[in-house]
Design a protein around this motif. Sequence first.
Motif, PDB file in Angstrom:
ATOM      1  N   ASN A   1      -3.762  -6.139   8.729  1.00  0.00           N
ATOM      2  CA  ASN A   1      -3.685  -4.722   8.376  1.00  0.00           C
ATOM      3  C   ASN A   1      -4.648  -4.315   7.262  1.00  0.00           C
ATOM      4  O   ASN A   1      -4.858  -3.122   7.032  1.00  0.00           O
ATOM      5  N   VAL A   2      -5.213  -5.289   6.576  1.00  0.00           N
ATOM      6  CA  VAL A   2      -6.101  -4.988   5.440  1.00  0.00           C
ATOM      7  C   VAL A   2      -7.505  -4.800   5.987  1.00  0.00           C
ATOM      8  O   VAL A   2      -8.233  -5.766   6.246  1.00  0.00           O
ATOM      9  N   THR A   3      -7.886  -3.549   6.164  1.00  0.00           N
ATOM     10  CA  THR A   3      -9.110  -3.231   6.895  1.00  0.00           C
ATOM     11  C   THR A   3     -10.315  -2.972   6.006  1.00  0.00           C
ATOM     12  O   THR A   3     -11.449  -3.093   6.457  1.00  0.00           O
ATOM     13  N   ASP A   4     -10.099  -2.600   4.741  1.00  0.00           N
ATOM     14  CA  ASP A   4     -11.247  -2.280   3.895  1.00  0.00           C
ATOM     15  C   ASP A   4     -10.855  -2.385   2.428  1.00  0.00           C
ATOM     16  O   ASP A   4      -9.694  -2.639   2.089  1.00  0.00           O
ATOM     17  N   ASP A   5     -11.827  -2.164   1.560  1.00  0.00           N
ATOM     18  CA  ASP A   5     -11.600  -2.303   0.126  1.00  0.00           C
ATOM     19  C   ASP A   5     -10.645  -1.233  -0.400  1.00  0.00           C
ATOM     20  O   ASP A   5      -9.929  -1.473  -1.378  1.00  0.00           O
ATOM     21  N   ASP A   6     -10.639  -0.067   0.233  1.00  0.00           N
ATOM     22  CA  ASP A   6      -9.721   0.987  -0.203  1.00  0.00           C
ATOM     23  C   ASP A   6      -8.269   0.538  -0.069  1.00  0.00           C
ATOM     24  O   ASP A   6      -7.422   0.884  -0.896  1.00  0.00           O
ATOM     25  N   TYR A   7      -7.983  -0.196   0.990  1.00  0.00           N
ATOM     26  CA  TYR A   7      -6.628  -0.714   1.200  1.00  0.00           C
ATOM     27  C   TYR A   7      -6.249  -1.660   0.064  1.00  0.00           C
ATOM     28  O   TYR A   7      -5.146  -1.583  -0.495  1.00  0.00           O
TER      29      TYR A   7
ATOM     30  N   SER B   1       0.823  -1.217   0.000  1.00  0.00           N
ATOM     31  CA  SER B   1       0.000   0.000   0.000  1.00  0.00           C
ATOM     32  C   SER B   1       0.853   1.262   0.000  1.00  0.00           C
ATOM     33  O   SER B   1       0.319   2.366  -0.109  1.00  0.00           O
TER      34      SER B   1
END
Length: 402
Positions: A144-150, A107
Amino acid sequence: MDLGHGLGHLSYSTLVHAGDTWAEMKESLHTFVPAVKARVSPGQRFGVSLRISADSARTLTDSPAERAELRTFLDDNDMYVYTVNAFPYGPFKGDVVMERVYEPDWSTDDRVAYTNSVADILAEIAPAGVSPSIQTAPLAFAPNVTDDDYIARFTTNLFQVVAHLVDLEARTGRRVKLALEPEPACFLETTAETVAFFAERVYSPQGIAELARLAGLPLSEAEGAMRRYLGIVFDIGHQSVGFEDIPGSLRSLVDAGIPIFKLQEAAALWVRDLTPGVVPQLRVFTDTIYLSQTTMRQDGAVTKFLTLGDALDAYEANPVPTEIRTHFHVPVFLEELGPFVTTRFAVQQALQLHRETPLSDHLEIETYTWDVLPAHLKTGDITDYVTRELEFVRGELLDPRP
């Protein structure tokens, strides 16, 4: 070394040696690799899998003299670089690593810049006739991958590097390939998750259109470019930890059209039948600076843990019949480790499949835990151990036992 018969290049990962800086990596390269070559490939060019950390990448990028010295050393010693490990960005030896090994993840701009610089170095130092590969992290540590934006952010960053590789080949004539390495506890963990990510994010119309925009390519060429430059490292040990059927997983990647840019021979620690009496012997393997992701199977149910110690604590709280596999890279020539066994059988299954229909042109043995193996399991020095691993894999491919 090139194994011939379409079986590809084989070497061992220099991640096993000190190499957090270029000075350390250069010393390891000069000290150990020629000694291994002299034993396993005395009359043939020897392929090198080179670790390049972010610190080393900066040194090599900023110093044409260092790059020239590296090329001269390789030529003078009848060696060549065909793959680079650019997974660990920072320190990997001598200090606690754990989940920091995935940082900075995909990211971040830092991961993009680092990977692009490694690609530029490879285009200069790899020999003609070899399309070198870059081994990289599985996008992010899963928690650490919390949402689709990530997910969208690291997918775009991935495409930015693919666009760089397109431009690099146009400028230099050198094709460099980027290979994501699925690993337990990461966003890309299982083969099924990897196939889904490529189908939904990489090969989707939206993914192809985004690469076309970033690389300045027409849509008619963008999908081909994606497959030409982006693929995976299939680490046999990682997928064995998750109790995957290795031949089935490899076939699913082939069926999905996902390039296996590197087939990595690695074996994991396996306890078929965990008992209270075995636990103390197994805890010896918990004294490590690395994550030891562990999968526990009890009554058909599978539970995953970040460390072997956590898994053993859970077992002692509920000591029912248990089978575990743990992410501890053990020598691939060993089938047994004292009271335990290894997933060497999975390595042999994959090599048999590769022997019948080559899956990748890059093969590599990645057992980087020699320095943290319990002392009673070490026999000989690092050159002895690496040599035995290379001879084992080469034998499985060129002179398989009936």
